[in-house]
Design a protein around this motif. Structure first.
Motif, PDB file in Angstrom:
ATOM      1  N   GLY A 110     -40.530  50.332 -34.432  1.00  0.00           N
ATOM      2  CA  GLY A 110     -41.588  49.357 -34.153  1.00  0.00           C
ATOM      3  C   GLY A 110     -41.138  48.307 -33.156  1.00  0.00           C
ATOM      4  N   HIS A 111     -39.801  48.178 -32.986  1.00  0.00           N
ATOM      5  CA  HIS A 111     -39.280  47.207 -32.024  1.00  0.00           C
ATOM      6  C   HIS A 111     -39.435  47.738 -30.600  1.00  0.00           C
ATOM      7  CE1 HIS A 111     -36.577  44.724 -34.917  1.00  0.00           C
ATOM      8  NE2 HIS A 111     -37.626  45.209 -35.555  1.00  0.00           N
ATOM      9  N   SER A 112     -39.550  46.814 -29.656  1.00  0.00           N
ATOM     10  CA  SER A 112     -39.671  47.183 -28.241  1.00  0.00           C
ATOM     11  C   SER A 112     -39.166  46.037 -27.380  1.00  0.00           C
ATOM     12  CB  SER A 112     -41.135  47.482 -27.891  1.00  0.00           C
ATOM     13  OG  SER A 112     -41.902  46.280 -27.892  1.00  0.00           O
ATOM     14  N   ASN A 113     -39.189  46.240 -26.089  1.00  0.00           N
ATOM     15  CA  ASN A 113     -38.824  45.191 -25.131  1.00  0.00           C
ATOM     16  C   ASN A 113     -40.052  44.644 -24.424  1.00  0.00           C
ATOM     17  OD1 ASN A 113     -35.984  45.443 -25.582  1.00  0.00           O
ATOM     18  ND2 ASN A 113     -35.989  47.310 -24.336  1.00  0.00           N
ATOM     19  N   ALA A 114     -41.215  44.769 -25.070  1.00  0.00           N
ATOM     20  CA  ALA A 114     -42.468  44.346 -24.431  1.00  0.00           C
ATOM     21  C   ALA A 114     -42.433  42.888 -24.000  1.00  0.00           C
ATOM     22  CB  ALA A 114     -43.639  44.584 -25.384  1.00  0.00           C
ATOM     23  N   GLY A 115     -41.743  42.043 -24.756  1.00  0.00           N
ATOM     24  CA  GLY A 115     -41.717  40.616 -24.440  1.00  0.00           C
ATOM     25  C   GLY A 115     -40.737  40.229 -23.363  1.00  0.00           C
ATOM     26  N   ASN A 116     -39.913  41.176 -22.915  1.00  0.00           N
ATOM     27  CA  ASN A 116     -38.951  40.918 -21.830  1.00  0.00           C
ATOM     28  C   ASN A 116     -38.101  39.672 -22.074  1.00  0.00           C
ATOM     29  OD1 ASN A 116     -39.657  43.133 -20.111  1.00  0.00           O
ATOM     30  ND2 ASN A 116     -41.531  42.024 -19.574  1.00  0.00           N
ATOM     31  N   ALA A 117     -37.728  39.447 -23.332  1.00  0.00           N
ATOM     32  CA  ALA A 117     -36.837  38.341 -23.721  1.00  0.00           C
ATOM     33  C   ALA A 117     -37.390  36.964 -23.324  1.00  0.00           C
ATOM     34  CB  ALA A 117     -35.443  38.542 -23.147  1.00  0.00           C
ATOM     35  N   LEU A 118     -38.720  36.857 -23.208  1.00  0.00           N
ATOM     36  CA  LEU A 118     -39.347  35.565 -22.894  1.00  0.00           C
ATOM     37  C   LEU A 118     -38.999  34.553 -23.977  1.00  0.00           C
ATOM     38  CD1 LEU A 118     -41.469  34.347 -20.801  1.00  0.00           C
ATOM     39  CD2 LEU A 118     -43.135  34.670 -22.626  1.00  0.00           C
ATOM     40  N   ASN A 152     -40.523  38.536 -32.214  1.00  0.00           N
ATOM     41  CA  ASN A 152     -39.110  38.921 -32.107  1.00  0.00           C
ATOM     42  C   ASN A 152     -38.964  40.442 -32.092  1.00  0.00           C
ATOM     43  OD1 ASN A 152     -37.739  36.434 -31.906  1.00  0.00           O
ATOM     44  ND2 ASN A 152     -37.908  36.080 -34.096  1.00  0.00           N
ATOM     45  N   ALA A 153     -39.752  41.131 -32.920  1.00  0.00           N
ATOM     46  CA  ALA A 153     -39.700  42.595 -32.941  1.00  0.00           C
ATOM     47  C   ALA A 153     -40.155  43.183 -31.611  1.00  0.00           C
ATOM     48  CB  ALA A 153     -40.564  43.136 -34.079  1.00  0.00           C
ATOM     49  N   ALA A 154     -41.057  42.489 -30.940  1.00  0.00           N
ATOM     50  CA  ALA A 154     -41.591  42.987 -29.667  1.00  0.00           C
ATOM     51  C   ALA A 154     -40.771  42.532 -28.464  1.00  0.00           C
ATOM     52  CB  ALA A 154     -43.045  42.545 -29.502  1.00  0.00           C
ATOM     53  N   ASP A 480     -48.921  44.723 -29.230  1.00  0.00           N
ATOM     54  CA  ASP A 480     -50.233  44.114 -29.027  1.00  0.00           C
ATOM     55  C   ASP A 480     -50.423  42.908 -29.945  1.00  0.00           C
ATOM     56  OD1 ASP A 480     -53.012  44.033 -28.023  1.00  0.00           O
ATOM     57  OD2 ASP A 480     -53.519  44.613 -30.076  1.00  0.00           O
ATOM     58  N   ALA A 481     -49.977  43.012 -31.196  1.00  0.00           N
ATOM     59  CA  ALA A 481     -50.088  41.881 -32.127  1.00  0.00           C
ATOM     60  C   ALA A 481     -49.267  40.701 -31.633  1.00  0.00           C
ATOM     61  CB  ALA A 481     -49.630  42.310 -33.524  1.00  0.00           C
ATOM     62  N   ALA A 482     -48.123  40.974 -31.000  1.00  0.00           N
ATOM     63  CA  ALA A 482     -47.298  39.901 -30.433  1.00  0.00           C
ATOM     64  C   ALA A 482     -47.983  39.256 -29.236  1.00  0.00           C
ATOM     65  CB  ALA A 482     -45.932  40.459 -30.028  1.00  0.00           C
TER      66      ALA A 482
END
Length: 551
Positions: A110-118, A152-154, A480-482
């Motif tokens: 379920g974790h990903s790098n979608a947030g690009n460490a923002l 954080n998971a995203a 998407d929830a993030a």
């Protein structure tokens, strides 16, 4: 990369290469049809493109169909339906590859790098330290905590912050209220401020102070005693808030005091900076911010003619301090009564040179507690608002959090206490947790466990495929929830995942001694479901019990 994302990315490339278009985010949609006779996945991209390139959608769909078949090896068949829907069927074993992905990633599925460490600073709760947290605070508390878990998971880097509102008149009223109750304990005449704090917690704190310090505060001038008791009361109330939040599963990384912001001179520095940027003007002896130039409906007073700052001014200083610490996105979860706060604070940040959308404020709408169809406003024990701790002790931590998270934050919520106490499938958190416990039971009953396979060719039943497809969705749902700051989307996912598992369980015999190969693959699917469900529940701060009892 999951199959749905692979299909989506391939369509993006087709649109870019073949039609020389750069589609906006969300323009291309790949969805699971409600009726699986219409395929495993479907897209309406051809009909959306026809409005742009002015061609027959059926012809466009045929071109995209050819490219998809040539570039996505997992696709078994594609059909064009109606005016140009593209319906895709996958090879039977391709979807099952998600099982090994889940088993290998385990807690990280379920974790990903979608947030690009923002770097994100999320502020929530931030209740005045003048009394216990109640059910109104409870909704925002678990929402903020869950948002942090999801982001954080995203792949975002989230700091959870509590802003202690301890510099205003309400703190002086706390000191005066404590002095009144303190004097009462000595049998002396006392007065309570009309707009002070009359609840039982103030009486309890006054008793604590008397037991620790005796008559110390009776020997001080009244003004000095009020100031001293204000500080003592602040610490005791804040410690109680911290304990209640920890009891609720909410931990904070940072606690920032408004009074500390003031003492550091940050308010004066913020005003000076705005003055240097020509954002302020004087009128009627007051200092005004030209907020209307930045989208607010009227200009705002920062410093009144009596020399005192308005409540907005330290808030501006606080937000500047957030940016000074290197945060790129600010998320505030506030009560519904702060609706006017949004345009004025966005205006201030924009005027100071920060992108308007880098401040996101979500308002927590009202909660109505309902029991047996009737609204419940007061605690049975104290006659005051139901406290957070009382609610948890009544219905349990898991129900409290799940019920608050199940509806979008900007909608009013009727919290059904009767349903929350019910141990049946009518209770959504029980329904989800029972699915988890059922999976654990199935896995315990397997005499020899299962062995992970390179491929899962035997999982061809429609209920197995439905479950696999939905497990495959989880990482995208979390991302998407993030992005949308919507923990309720995780609740929706959990309910559907539990339903898919219950349907699979009812239609497919998992532990089948007559068919050990199929049993092995179905046990692997069950375990992948267990991991996904556990990870989803964790994002809500809800436990995943291995055994449950019905009423």
């Amino acid at each position: 990369m999951n199959i749905e994302q692979k299909i989506l990315d391939t369509i993006k490339k087709i649109v870019s290469d073949k039609y020389e278009l750069t589609p906006e985010e969300g323009f291309i949609m790949v969805e699971i049809p409600k009726d699986n006779s219409n395929g495993d996945y479907s897209t309406n991209i051809a009909m959306r493109l026809t409005k742009i390139i002015k061609r027959n959608p059926h012809d466009i769909a045929e071109e995209i169909k050819t490219e998809l078949i040539n570039n996505v090896e997992e696709i078994q068949n594609i059909e064009i339906a109606g005016p140009g829907f593209i319906n895709l069927w996958l090879k039977k074993d391709s979807m099952a590859n998600i099982i090994n992905t889940v088993l290998e990633m385990n807690d990280n599925y379920g974790h990903s790098n979608a947030g690009n460490a923002l770097k994100v600073l999320e502020e929530y709760v931030s209740a005045n330290p003048t009394g216990p947290l109640h059910c109104g605070h409870a909704r925002g508390a678990c929402w903020g905590d869950s948002v942090a878990r999801i982001m954080n998971a995203a792949g975002y880097k989230v700091t959870r912050e509590y802003y202690i509102n301890d510099a205003g008149a309400q703190m002086m009223n706390l000191g005066k209220s404590l002095l009144g109750r303190y004097r009462e304990l000595f049998g002396l005449d006392f007065t309570l401020p009309e707009d002070g704090y009359h609840g039982p917690d103030v009486i309890e704190i006054a008793k604590e102070i008397k037991e620790k310090d005796g008559d110390k505060y009776l020997n001080m001038p009244e003004e000095e005693a009020v100031l001293a008791l204000k500080e003592v009361g602040r610490e005791l109330e804040l410690n109680r808030i911290k304990k209640d939040l920890a009891y609720y599963g909410c931990e904070f990384d940072s606690w920032i005091s408004e009074q500390w912001i003031v003492n550091q001179g940050m308010v004066e520095k913020a005003v000076a900076k705005m003055k240097d940027m020509n954002l302020l003007y004087e009128k009627d002896g007051a200092i005004w911010f030209e907020a209307t130039k930045y989208g607010d409906d009227k200009d705002r007073v920062l410093k009144k003619s009596d020399g005192y700052y308005t409540y907005m001014t330290p808030d501006i200083a606080n937000h500047l301090y957030k940016y000074d610490r290197g945060y790129e996105l600010l998320v505030n979860i506030l009560g519904a009564d702060h609706h006017g706060y949004i345009p004025r604070m966005k205006a201030a940040m924009e005027a100071l040179g920060y992108p308007r959308d880098n401040l996101q404020v979500d308002l927590c709408q009202m909660v109505r507690m309902v029991e047996n169809g009737q609204e419940v406003k007061m605690s049975k024990r104290t006659g005051n608002a139901i406290t957070l701790r009382e609610l948890i002790d009544d219905i349990g931590l898991d129900c409290a959090r799940y019920f608050f998270l199940s509806k979008a934050l900007d909608t009013h919520l009727d919290f059904d206490l009767t349903l929350a106490r019910t141990k049946s499938n009518d209770n959504p958190v029980y329904y989800a947790q029972y699915a988890y416990a059922r999976i654990c039971s199935v896995l315990r009953q397997a005499e020899n466990g299962y062995q992970k396979q390179e491929t899962y060719n035997l999982l061809t039943h429609s209920k197995e495929i439905d479950l696999l497809k939905y497990i495959n969705e989880f990482t995208d749902v979390v991302a998407d929830a993030a992005l949308t700051i919507s923990p309720n989307k995780i609740c929706n996912y959990i309910q559907k995942l539990a339903t898919y598992f219950h349907s699979f369980y009812g239609a497919c015999k998992i532990n089948d001694k007559e068919n050990p190969a199929l049993t092995n693959e179905r046990l692997a699917l069950a375990d992948a479901t267990r991991i996904t469900l556990k990870n989803a529940l964790y994002l809500l701060g809800v436990s995943a019990p291995e055994v449950m009892e019905k009423e």
